[in-house]
Design an enzyme around this catalytic site. Sequence first.
Site, PDB file in Angstrom:
ATOM      1  N   LYS A 242       0.839  -1.191   0.000  1.00  0.00           N
ATOM      2  CA  LYS A 242       0.000   0.000   0.000  1.00  0.00           C
ATOM      3  C   LYS A 242       0.881   1.251   0.000  1.00  0.00           C
ATOM      4  O   LYS A 242       2.003   1.221   0.515  1.00  0.00           O
ATOM      5  CB  LYS A 242      -0.870   0.046   1.272  1.00  0.00           C
ATOM      6  CG  LYS A 242      -1.922  -1.020   1.406  1.00  0.00           C
ATOM      7  CD  LYS A 242      -2.636  -0.873   2.746  1.00  0.00           C
ATOM      8  CE  LYS A 242      -3.679  -1.946   2.972  1.00  0.00           C
ATOM      9  NZ  LYS A 242      -4.861  -1.780   2.107  1.00  0.00           N
ATOM     10  N   ARG A 316     -10.066 -11.667   2.724  1.00  0.00           N
ATOM     11  CA  ARG A 316     -10.971 -12.722   2.248  1.00  0.00           C
ATOM     12  C   ARG A 316     -10.310 -14.095   2.309  1.00  0.00           C
ATOM     13  O   ARG A 316     -10.994 -15.110   2.434  1.00  0.00           O
ATOM     14  CB  ARG A 316     -11.434 -12.397   0.831  1.00  0.00           C
ATOM     15  CG  ARG A 316     -10.356 -12.404  -0.230  1.00  0.00           C
ATOM     16  CD  ARG A 316     -10.731 -11.647  -1.473  1.00  0.00           C
ATOM     17  NE  ARG A 316     -10.796 -10.211  -1.228  1.00  0.00           N
ATOM     18  CZ  ARG A 316     -11.133  -9.317  -2.149  1.00  0.00           C
ATOM     19  NH1 ARG A 316     -11.432  -9.707  -3.375  1.00  0.00           N
ATOM     20  NH2 ARG A 316     -11.165  -8.041  -1.857  1.00  0.00           N
TER      21      ARG A 316
END
Length: 465
Positions: A242, A316
Site C-alpha cells: 500500500k 478474504r
Amino acid sequence: MIDFSDLLKPDNQQPAHMIQLLDPGSYEGWSSEQSASIRSMLSAQKFRGKIGDHALLWGEGQQDWSVVAVVPDREKMGPWCLAKLAEALPEGQYRLADGRAGEAALGWLLAHYRFDRYRQDDNGTSARVLLTQDVARIEPMLHLARATALVRDLVNIPAADMGPPDLEQAVQRVAQLFGAHVTTTRGDALEQGFPMIHAVGKAADRSFAPRLIELEWGDPSHPRLALAGKGICFDSGGLDIKPSSGMRLMKKDMGGAAHALGLAKLIMSSRLPVRLHLLIAAAENAIGANAFRPGDILRSRKGLTVEIGNTDAEGRLVLGDALTRAGEEKPDLVIDFATLTGAARVAVGPDLPALFCNDDALAAQALAHGAAVEDPLWRLPLWDPYADMLKSDLADINNAGDGGFAGAITAALFLKRFVPDNIPWLHLDTFAWRPAAKPGRPKGGEALGMRAIFQLLQERYRPQR
C-alpha cells in the site's frame, strides 16, 4: 477506564438535578409559560430552542438548579439524543422529568468513553450519573456500552500492541468472564489445517505469528451460531504494498475481529440461548522474504485452490478458511464482520456497513433492526454474474477481480464460496472507524453494525413468552 455501572443507577429518590426535555414542537408552548427570570436565564445562555441546546436554570439554593434541553423528539428517545448533553453537563447526578431514559441511556454512557491508554496528561472524565426508574433496562444498556467500548479500544490500540497474540489474549479475557473455552491453532497445525491464514501471516515476525482463535460457549442443545472476524492486525498490503496514506489506519484492519468479539461478549452477557462458536483469523500481512506472492496458488481448508491476484486482498483469504471451519459444525446461522474493501466505503461511506446476505428475509430483518436501534446497514447484492470476474486460468478461483469493478461485491462472492449453500449467512463489510466525532462517538475505532445484528439475534433466539 471509567466504570459504566457508576453512571446509570436506579432512581431511589436520591438528590439529583432534574432534566426537562423539550423538542422543537413543544419549545414555544413551554417558553411562553416561563417567568421573566427564567427567560432571562435562557437568553443569557443563548438558549434558542434548537436541537442540542441546553441551559441551567437556577433556583433559590446553591445546589438548587435544573436543566432544560432540546432533543429531536422527546417521545422517541433514540440512543444518541442525550449524548451531547451528557458531554456538556457538570459532574453530578441527574434524572429526567419522566424518570425513564430508555435507549437514550446508551448515548449517556458512551459520552463518557475515552481512549486514554497512552496519555499521561489525561485528567479523567467527570462522571455524570443518570438515575432511572426503568430499572430493567439498566443491565442491557451497560452490556451494550461495555461491548461498544471493547470494540473501540481494540481498534484504537496501535498494531505494535495489538498483534495476533494480543488479540488472542483479548479473547481469553472475555472467555474467562463467562466460562467459555478457547482453542488456538498456530504453527505447523495452522499451516496444515488453515493454509490460507498461514500464508497471509507467515512473513510476520515470529512473535506475531498467525493463528486461528476459536471460542465455544453455551448449551450444546441450543442452536449453533457462528461468528467469524477478520483479524488482520496490520495490513501493509504485502508485496502489493500500500502507499503510506493507505497504510496509516491499517491498525484497524482487525476491526472485524473486534466486532465479532464485542458481539460475542454481548451474547454471553445476555445469556442468549445459543451454542456460540467465535472464530477469529488473526495475522499480520507483512512483507518479507517468505511473504506470499502475486501469482502464487494457495490451497484452502475447503480444498479450493486460490490464485493470488493481489496480496492486498488478504482478508478474504483468512476469512475463507475461518468460514470453512464454521460450516463444518453445521451452524444454524453464520455471520462475519470484516474491514474488507475500500470499495464498500466508496459505495456507502464510513457510517454504513455494507450488508451481504444469501437469504432475503434475513437481510430484511437485519436492515429493519439496524434502523430501529439507529445502527444502520445498507444491503448490496450478491450478484452472481460478477463471479466471472474471479475466474482463474490456473486455479479454482482468483482472490482479486479483474478491472476494479464491484470490489465489495466480488469480495463477498469470494467468501460465499466458503459458506455451505444451505446455511443462512450475513457478511458485514464495516469500516470500524469514525473519521469525525459526533456526540457520544469520538473520532477513532467504532462499532458499526454490531448493535443491529445483536438486535436481530435477540429476536431470532430469545424464547417467546
